[in-house]
Design a protein around this motif. Structure first.
Motif, PDB file in Angstrom:
ATOM      1  N   TRP A  55       0.752  -1.320   0.079  1.00  0.00           N
ATOM      2  CA  TRP A  55       0.025  -0.223   0.023  1.00  0.00           C
ATOM      3  C   TRP A  55       0.503   1.189   0.010  1.00  0.00           C
ATOM      4  N   ALA A  56       1.737   1.344   0.688  1.00  0.00           N
ATOM      5  CA  ALA A  56       2.839   2.354   1.108  1.00  0.00           C
ATOM      6  C   ALA A  56       3.500   2.439  -0.474  1.00  0.00           C
TER       7      ALA A  56
ATOM      8  N   VAL B 183       2.405   1.994  -3.287  1.00  0.00           N
ATOM      9  CA  VAL B 183       1.493   2.349  -4.448  1.00  0.00           C
ATOM     10  C   VAL B 183       1.295   4.081  -4.007  1.00  0.00           C
ATOM     11  N   LYS B 184       0.900   4.168  -2.756  1.00  0.00           N
ATOM     12  CA  LYS B 184       0.457   5.497  -2.279  1.00  0.00           C
ATOM     13  C   LYS B 184       1.805   6.761  -2.355  1.00  0.00           C
ATOM     14  N   PHE B 185       2.936   6.236  -1.732  1.00  0.00           N
ATOM     15  CA  PHE B 185       3.845   7.233  -1.838  1.00  0.00           C
ATOM     16  C   PHE B 185       4.978   7.057  -2.839  1.00  0.00           C
TER      17      PHE B 185
END
Length: 64
Positions: free
Chosen positions: A16-17, A19-21
């Motif tokens: 998730w991190a 993809v997000k950051f």
């Protein structure tokens, strides 16, 4: 206080991190996940699981 998290939760957080950051595309995460599922059906699966358990045990340290 000891908190126990399954490895899949930790890896999910990192995905998730990423993809997000980091701007990693979702399709790359899906592709890597599918590769892991396919790899788990091969003769390498026991060696990967043993290595993962050893690595996690090393990181956690001994409780003796």
């Amino acid at each position: 206080m000891t908190v126990s998290l399954p490895l899949v939760v930790v890896l999910g957080f990192f995905a998730w991190a990423a993809v997000k950051f980091l701007g990693v595309r979702v399709w790359i995460v899906v592709l890597i996940t599918l590769f892991g599922f396919w790899l788990s059906r091969t003769f390498l699966a026991p060696a990967i699981e043993s290595g993962t358990r050893t690595g996690v045990g090393f990181v956690n340290g001994s409780n003796d």
